[in-house]
Design a protein around this motif. Structure first.
Motif, mmCIF file in Angstrom:
data_model
loop_
_atom_site.group_PDB
_atom_site.id
_atom_site.type_symbol
_atom_site.label_atom_id
_atom_site.label_comp_id
_atom_site.label_asym_id
_atom_site.label_seq_id
_atom_site.Cartn_x
_atom_site.Cartn_y
_atom_site.Cartn_z
ATOM 1 N N LYS A 1 0.722 -1.179 0.100
ATOM 2 C CA LYS A 1 -0.056 -0.116 0.162
ATOM 3 C C LYS A 1 1.052 1.342 -0.160
ATOM 4 O O LYS A 1 1.739 1.635 0.788
ATOM 5 C CB LYS A 1 -0.901 0.156 1.320
ATOM 6 C CG LYS A 1 -2.042 1.111 1.223
ATOM 7 C CD LYS A 1 -2.560 1.266 2.551
ATOM 8 C CE LYS A 1 -1.854 1.830 3.594
ATOM 9 N NZ LYS A 1 -1.529 3.213 3.418
ATOM 10 N N PRO A 2 0.796 1.847 -0.913
ATOM 11 C CA PRO A 2 1.292 3.392 -1.098
ATOM 12 C C PRO A 2 1.007 4.331 0.214
ATOM 13 O O PRO A 2 -0.131 4.137 0.699
ATOM 14 C CB PRO A 2 1.349 4.113 -2.387
ATOM 15 C CG PRO A 2 -0.134 3.267 -2.777
ATOM 16 C CD PRO A 2 -0.198 2.013 -1.965
ATOM 17 N N ASP A 3 1.936 5.162 0.651
ATOM 18 C CA ASP A 3 1.524 6.034 1.567
ATOM 19 C C ASP A 3 0.352 7.038 1.380
ATOM 20 O O ASP A 3 -0.382 7.359 2.180
ATOM 21 C CB ASP A 3 2.714 6.920 2.166
ATOM 22 C CG ASP A 3 4.021 6.003 2.527
ATOM 23 O OD1 ASP A 3 3.595 4.930 3.127
ATOM 24 O OD2 ASP A 3 5.163 6.597 2.561
ATOM 25 N N TRP A 4 0.282 7.387 0.157
ATOM 26 C CA TRP A 4 -0.676 8.310 -0.206
ATOM 27 C C TRP A 4 -2.161 7.802 -0.413
ATOM 28 O O TRP A 4 -3.282 8.400 -0.511
ATOM 29 C CB TRP A 4 -0.412 8.954 -1.535
ATOM 30 C CG TRP A 4 -0.084 8.157 -2.725
ATOM 31 C CD1 TRP A 4 1.241 7.743 -3.096
ATOM 32 C CD2 TRP A 4 -1.176 7.265 -3.351
ATOM 33 N NE1 TRP A 4 0.953 6.928 -4.064
ATOM 34 C CE2 TRP A 4 -0.402 6.588 -4.401
ATOM 35 C CE3 TRP A 4 -2.419 7.296 -3.728
ATOM 36 C CZ2 TRP A 4 -0.883 5.828 -5.419
ATOM 37 C CZ3 TRP A 4 -3.139 6.636 -4.549
ATOM 38 C CH2 TRP A 4 -2.030 5.765 -5.476
ATOM 39 N N LEU A 5 -2.272 6.559 -0.203
ATOM 40 C CA LEU A 5 -3.637 5.617 -0.031
ATOM 41 C C LEU A 5 -4.072 5.223 1.350
ATOM 42 O O LEU A 5 -2.983 4.686 1.927
ATOM 43 C CB LEU A 5 -3.411 4.405 -0.829
ATOM 44 C CG LEU A 5 -4.783 3.629 -1.443
ATOM 45 C CD1 LEU A 5 -5.805 4.627 -2.444
ATOM 46 C CD2 LEU A 5 -4.302 2.309 -2.130
ATOM 47 N N SER A 6 -5.165 5.594 1.920
ATOM 48 C CA SER A 6 -5.503 5.209 3.078
ATOM 49 C C SER A 6 -5.933 3.913 3.032
ATOM 50 O O SER A 6 -6.018 3.143 1.992
ATOM 51 C CB SER A 6 -6.960 6.082 3.266
ATOM 52 O OG SER A 6 -8.034 5.622 2.819
ATOM 53 N N PHE A 7 -6.159 3.177 4.312
ATOM 54 C CA PHE A 7 -6.380 1.785 4.526
ATOM 55 C C PHE A 7 -7.846 1.712 3.932
ATOM 56 O O PHE A 7 -7.985 0.475 3.187
ATOM 57 C CB PHE A 7 -6.038 1.365 5.803
ATOM 58 C CG PHE A 7 -4.954 1.069 6.448
ATOM 59 C CD1 PHE A 7 -4.246 0.077 5.663
ATOM 60 C CD2 PHE A 7 -4.279 1.952 7.293
ATOM 61 C CE1 PHE A 7 -2.634 -0.199 6.385
ATOM 62 C CE2 PHE A 7 -3.073 1.622 7.916
ATOM 63 C CZ PHE A 7 -2.331 0.668 7.238
ATOM 64 N N GLU A 8 -8.543 2.422 4.041
ATOM 65 C CA GLU A 8 -9.907 2.348 3.678
ATOM 66 C C GLU A 8 -10.220 2.365 2.307
ATOM 67 O O GLU A 8 -10.879 1.514 1.670
ATOM 68 C CB GLU A 8 -10.752 3.524 4.256
ATOM 69 C CG GLU A 8 -11.162 3.543 5.853
ATOM 70 C CD GLU A 8 -10.015 3.762 6.664
ATOM 71 O OE1 GLU A 8 -9.088 4.477 6.011
ATOM 72 O OE2 GLU A 8 -10.192 3.969 7.815
ATOM 73 N N GLU A 9 -9.384 3.210 1.601
ATOM 74 C CA GLU A 9 -9.516 3.278 0.140
ATOM 75 C C GLU A 9 -8.677 2.209 -0.405
ATOM 76 O O GLU A 9 -9.255 1.448 -1.490
ATOM 77 C CB GLU A 9 -8.687 4.667 -0.489
ATOM 78 C CG GLU A 9 -9.210 5.914 -0.116
ATOM 79 C CD GLU A 9 -8.243 7.322 -0.148
ATOM 80 O OE1 GLU A 9 -8.808 8.154 -0.413
ATOM 81 O OE2 GLU A 9 -7.072 6.937 -0.192
ATOM 82 N N ALA A 10 -7.674 1.730 0.129
ATOM 83 C CA ALA A 10 -7.160 0.269 -0.349
ATOM 84 C C ALA A 10 -8.110 -0.794 -0.149
ATOM 85 O O ALA A 10 -8.141 -1.529 -1.136
ATOM 86 C CB ALA A 10 -5.690 0.116 0.244
ATOM 87 N N ALA A 11 -8.832 -0.878 0.856
ATOM 88 C CA ALA A 11 -9.439 -2.067 1.039
ATOM 89 C C ALA A 11 -10.736 -2.312 -0.007
ATOM 90 O O ALA A 11 -11.315 -3.071 -0.288
ATOM 91 C CB ALA A 11 -10.236 -1.954 2.430
ATOM 92 N N ALA A 12 -11.160 -0.720 -0.458
ATOM 93 C CA ALA A 12 -12.264 -0.711 -1.402
ATOM 94 C C ALA A 12 -11.912 -1.310 -2.950
ATOM 95 O O ALA A 12 -12.881 -1.594 -3.602
ATOM 96 C CB ALA A 12 -12.688 0.455 -1.468
#
Length: 307
Positions: free
Chosen positions: A111-122
């Motif tokens: 996961k890149p730093d600019w992507l939140s965990f919530e955004e990544a999980a979606a």
């Protein structure tokens, strides 16, 4: 100990329970993720309802959810692509709606730093499904793509990927979603009776290929629009074979995560791909998340915030 949303019988959202489970230990090729967020997909409540297993009973409780983002906590033998402390996301197979879950290391992306965990999980399911469907259709710049259910998660990602590849996209959606779709560059049309005529008006030069993400009985007319069932693919209509249309549900056709996100992540960072998070829920409100998904009027993704 870990916690997980599980159910011991098929049924409505009320069968979901937050339970304590043993901390899972990774085997060869696996990692244990401390989950920070998990995605919700319609397939989750369809499986939970027993729609795919009529008359059957569960032999043991099962978890729910297939996509997660979090921090690698432990790795099994033969894992050299990720290490404890790495922030990752991906399709974990099952049991994602939990505090901890096992995943195949090869299914995960850093996961890149600019992507939140919530955004990544979606992202994992919608992104992989979209890339797979467009790959089957062999879309080319200059073509016109029709996407049924363009405001759903897969519809949104597929439409934006196609636009980035140089296609014109027409998308069916409710009237309330039209303004948002126009912002993305999609030509929206209202679904329901008469939709094919409205598509012809929106695409006077014709439709080359069709992605059905709705499952609302649109295949026959979609084949007429393209003139060839091989130019139509569905991810939602189990009656595809009756129309000579290809149904894709993943399996052996699944596109590796590294290939998917080599295309998707740069578009996300550049602002050329958007996947809204409709609402976030804590684990304890899993039943409410399932009810909202079943309602079917969600723009984007429902996400569980775990920690």
């Amino acid at each position: 100990m870990a916690q997980a949303i599980r159910y011991a019988e098929y049924g409505g959202p009320e069968v979901l329970e937050l339970e304590e489970i043993a901390l899972p230990e990774p085997g060869p090729g696996q990692v244990r993720i401390a989950v920070r967020a998990a995605g919700m997909n319609p397939i989750d409540w369809k499986i939970r309802s027993g729609a795919f297993t009529p008359g059957q009973q569960l032999a043991k409780p099962r978890g729910t959810g297939v996509e997660a983002a979090g921090v690698v906590e432990a790795v099994g033998p033969d894992v050299d692509t990720v290490a404890p402390g790495d922030e990752v996301f991906g399709n974990v197979g099952s049991g994602a709606v939990a505090t901890h879950v096992l995943a195949e290391a090869t299914a995960l992306v850093h996961k890149p730093d600019w992507l939140s965990f919530e955004e990544a999980a979606a992202l994992p399911v919608a992104a992989e499904t979209s890339v797979r469907a467009l790959r089957y259709l062999d879309v080319q710049s200059g073509q016109t793509l029709l996407v049924h259910a363009a405001a759903g998660a897969v519809g949104l990602v597929a439409s934006q990927l196609a636009i980035a590849r140089g296609l014109t996209v027409v998308g069916t959606a409710s009237q309330a979603r039209h303004e948002f779709l126009r912002e993305l560059g999609v030509r929206p049309v209202t679904y329901g009776e008469g939709w094919a005529d409205r598509v012809r008006e929106a695409a006077p030069d014709g439709v080359d290929v069709v992605l059905d993400a709705s499952g609302r009985g649109v295949l026959a007319e979609s084949v007429k629009l393209t003139g060839d069932p091989a130019k139509v693919v569905t991810i939602a209509d189990g009656g595809a074979a009756e129309h000579g249309v290809h149904f894709t549900g993943g399996g052996q056709d699944t596109v590796p995560a590294a290939e998917v996100f080599t295309e998707v992540l740069p578009l996300l960072r550049a602002g050329r791909l958007r996947l809204p998070i409709a609402k976030t829920f804590p684990l304890a409100q899993a039943a409410d998340a399932h009810r909202l998904s079943e309602d079917g009027h969600v723009l984007g993704k429902i996400v569980f915030r775990v920690a």
